[in-house]
Design an enzyme around this catalytic site. Sequence first.
Site, PDB file in Angstrom:
ATOM      1  N   HIS A  93      -0.329   5.222 -21.331  1.00  0.00           N
ATOM      2  CA  HIS A  93      -0.422   4.299 -22.462  1.00  0.00           C
ATOM      3  C   HIS A  93       0.067   2.924 -22.039  1.00  0.00           C
ATOM      4  O   HIS A  93       0.948   2.791 -21.183  1.00  0.00           O
ATOM      5  CB  HIS A  93       0.428   4.793 -23.627  1.00  0.00           C
ATOM      6  N   GLU A  97       2.051   0.800 -23.356  1.00  0.00           N
ATOM      7  CA  GLU A  97       3.491   0.569 -23.478  1.00  0.00           C
ATOM      8  C   GLU A  97       4.257   1.176 -22.311  1.00  0.00           C
ATOM      9  O   GLU A  97       5.168   0.544 -21.764  1.00  0.00           O
ATOM     10  CB  GLU A  97       4.031   1.175 -24.788  1.00  0.00           C
ATOM     11  N   CYS A 101       5.462   6.549 -27.080  1.00  0.00           N
ATOM     12  CA  CYS A 101       5.758   5.155 -26.734  1.00  0.00           C
ATOM     13  C   CYS A 101       6.915   4.597 -27.547  1.00  0.00           C
ATOM     14  O   CYS A 101       7.725   3.828 -27.027  1.00  0.00           O
ATOM     15  CB  CYS A 101       4.502   4.308 -26.891  1.00  0.00           C
ATOM     16  N   CYS A 161       2.727   5.094 -30.544  1.00  0.00           N
ATOM     17  CA  CYS A 161       2.741   6.513 -30.905  1.00  0.00           C
ATOM     18  C   CYS A 161       4.165   7.051 -30.724  1.00  0.00           C
ATOM     19  O   CYS A 161       5.071   6.318 -30.324  1.00  0.00           O
ATOM     20  CB  CYS A 161       1.761   7.281 -30.022  1.00  0.00           C
TER      21      CYS A 161
END
Length: 143
Positions: free
Chosen positions: A47, A49, A80, A77
Amino acid sequence: MREALALAAEAAARDDVPVGAVVIGPDGEVVGRGHNVRERDADPTGHAEVVALREAAAARGEWRLTGCTLVVTLEPCTMCAGAAVLARVDRVVFAAYDEKAGAVGSLWDVVRDRRLNHRPEVVAGVLAQESARILDRFFAGHR
Protein backbone atom coordinates in the site's frame (compact mmCIF):
# COMPACT_ATOMS: atom_id res chain seq x y z
CA MET A 1 -1.31 16.44 -1.24
CA ARG A 2 -0.59 17.41 -4.83
CA GLU A 3 2.53 15.23 -4.81
CA ALA A 4 0.52 12.34 -3.37
CA LEU A 5 -2.05 12.79 -6.16
CA ALA A 6 0.74 12.63 -8.76
CA LEU A 7 1.94 9.39 -7.16
CA ALA A 8 -1.62 8.03 -7.30
CA ALA A 9 -1.65 8.73 -11.03
CA GLU A 10 1.60 6.74 -11.34
CA ALA A 11 -0.07 3.78 -9.65
CA ALA A 12 -3.01 4.00 -12.04
CA ALA A 13 -0.64 4.08 -15.02
CA ARG A 14 0.81 0.80 -13.73
CA ASP A 15 -2.69 -0.69 -13.37
CA ASP A 16 -2.72 -0.53 -9.59
CA VAL A 17 -5.35 1.17 -7.46
CA PRO A 18 -4.47 4.88 -7.61
CA VAL A 19 -3.41 5.74 -4.09
CA GLY A 20 -0.38 7.89 -3.38
CA ALA A 21 1.28 8.93 -0.13
CA VAL A 22 4.07 11.14 1.11
CA VAL A 23 5.65 11.56 4.52
CA ILE A 24 6.59 15.11 5.39
CA GLY A 25 9.37 15.58 7.92
CA PRO A 26 9.45 18.07 10.78
CA ASP A 27 11.14 20.68 8.60
CA GLY A 28 8.54 20.42 5.83
CA GLU A 29 10.64 18.29 3.49
CA VAL A 30 9.29 15.12 1.87
CA VAL A 31 11.17 12.21 3.44
CA GLY A 32 9.11 9.35 2.01
CA ARG A 33 7.03 8.71 -1.11
CA GLY A 34 4.91 5.80 -2.20
CA HIS A 35 2.08 4.59 -4.35
CA ASN A 36 0.27 1.28 -4.42
CA VAL A 37 2.48 -1.55 -5.70
CA ARG A 38 0.33 -4.53 -4.77
CA GLU A 39 -0.14 -5.68 -8.35
CA ARG A 40 3.42 -4.94 -9.48
CA ASP A 41 5.04 -6.68 -6.52
CA ALA A 42 2.31 -9.27 -5.80
CA ASP A 43 2.50 -7.93 -2.24
CA PRO A 44 -0.59 -7.56 -0.06
CA THR A 45 1.28 -5.00 2.08
CA GLY A 46 2.24 -2.90 -0.96
CA HIS A 47 0.00 0.00 0.00
CA ALA A 48 1.10 3.57 -0.70
CA GLU A 49 1.27 4.43 3.00
CA VAL A 50 3.44 1.45 3.90
CA VAL A 51 5.81 2.19 1.02
CA ALA A 52 6.08 5.86 2.04
CA LEU A 53 6.54 5.06 5.75
CA ARG A 54 9.30 2.54 4.94
CA GLU A 55 11.10 5.06 2.76
CA ALA A 56 10.79 7.77 5.42
CA ALA A 57 12.14 5.47 8.14
CA ALA A 58 15.08 4.51 5.93
CA ALA A 59 15.80 8.16 5.11
CA ARG A 60 15.70 9.14 8.78
CA GLY A 61 17.52 6.05 9.97
CA GLU A 62 14.89 5.19 12.56
CA TRP A 63 11.42 3.70 12.69
CA ARG A 64 10.00 6.43 14.92
CA LEU A 65 8.62 9.13 12.65
CA THR A 66 7.85 11.59 15.41
CA GLY A 67 7.31 15.07 14.02
CA CYS A 68 6.23 13.70 10.64
CA THR A 69 2.96 13.91 8.75
CA LEU A 70 1.57 11.12 6.57
CA VAL A 71 -0.34 12.58 3.60
CA VAL A 72 -2.41 10.13 1.54
CA THR A 73 -5.00 10.39 -1.22
CA LEU A 74 -7.40 7.85 0.31
CA GLU A 75 -8.38 7.20 3.91
CA PRO A 76 -5.98 4.56 5.26
CA CYS A 77 -7.17 0.98 5.82
CA THR A 78 -6.68 -0.84 9.13
CA MET A 79 -3.17 -2.00 8.19
CA CYS A 80 -2.03 1.47 7.13
CA ALA A 81 -3.72 3.26 10.01
CA GLY A 82 -2.01 0.82 12.37
CA ALA A 83 1.32 1.42 10.65
CA ALA A 84 0.89 5.18 11.10
CA VAL A 85 0.22 4.69 14.81
CA LEU A 86 3.16 2.31 15.23
CA ALA A 87 5.46 4.70 13.32
CA ARG A 88 4.44 7.46 15.76
CA VAL A 89 3.57 10.00 13.05
CA ASP A 90 2.17 13.20 14.51
CA ARG A 91 -0.50 13.70 11.88
CA VAL A 92 -2.45 11.82 9.21
CA VAL A 93 -3.84 13.94 6.37
CA PHE A 94 -6.03 12.28 3.76
CA ALA A 95 -8.15 13.29 0.80
CA ALA A 96 -11.11 11.00 0.07
CA TYR A 97 -12.97 8.92 2.62
CA ASP A 98 -13.11 5.16 2.04
CA GLU A 99 -16.54 4.03 3.20
CA LYS A 100 -15.74 0.36 2.46
CA ALA A 101 -12.38 -0.03 4.21
CA GLY A 102 -11.42 3.25 5.88
CA ALA A 103 -9.92 3.05 9.36
CA VAL A 104 -9.53 6.75 10.14
CA GLY A 105 -13.17 7.52 10.86
CA SER A 106 -15.30 5.76 8.23
CA LEU A 107 -15.59 2.07 9.03
CA TRP A 108 -13.18 2.05 11.97
CA ASP A 109 -11.16 4.71 13.76
CA VAL A 110 -7.88 3.02 14.58
CA VAL A 111 -5.80 6.19 14.88
CA ARG A 112 -8.04 7.72 17.55
CA ASP A 113 -8.59 4.57 19.60
CA ARG A 114 -8.02 5.63 23.23
CA ARG A 115 -6.67 2.18 24.08
CA LEU A 116 -3.56 2.81 21.99
CA ASN A 117 -0.50 4.59 23.32
CA HIS A 118 -0.24 6.99 20.35
CA ARG A 119 -2.98 8.92 18.58
CA PRO A 120 -2.03 11.10 15.61
CA GLU A 121 -3.97 14.22 14.74
CA VAL A 122 -6.28 13.69 11.74
CA VAL A 123 -7.04 16.13 8.92
CA ALA A 124 -9.58 14.76 6.42
CA GLY A 125 -10.97 15.86 3.09
CA VAL A 126 -7.95 17.73 1.65
CA LEU A 127 -8.42 17.77 -2.16
CA ALA A 128 -10.99 15.01 -1.76
CA GLN A 129 -12.73 15.69 -5.08
CA GLU A 130 -9.49 15.42 -7.04
CA SER A 131 -8.68 12.10 -5.39
CA ALA A 132 -12.20 10.76 -5.90
CA ARG A 133 -12.02 11.64 -9.62
CA ILE A 134 -8.79 9.66 -10.05
CA LEU A 135 -10.30 6.67 -8.24
CA ASP A 136 -13.61 6.86 -10.13
CA ARG A 137 -11.80 7.00 -13.50
CA PHE A 138 -9.65 4.02 -12.58
CA PHE A 139 -12.53 1.82 -11.43
CA ALA A 140 -14.78 2.83 -14.33
CA GLY A 141 -12.12 1.44 -16.66
CA HIS A 142 -11.98 -1.83 -14.72
CA ARG A 143 -15.67 -2.66 -14.64
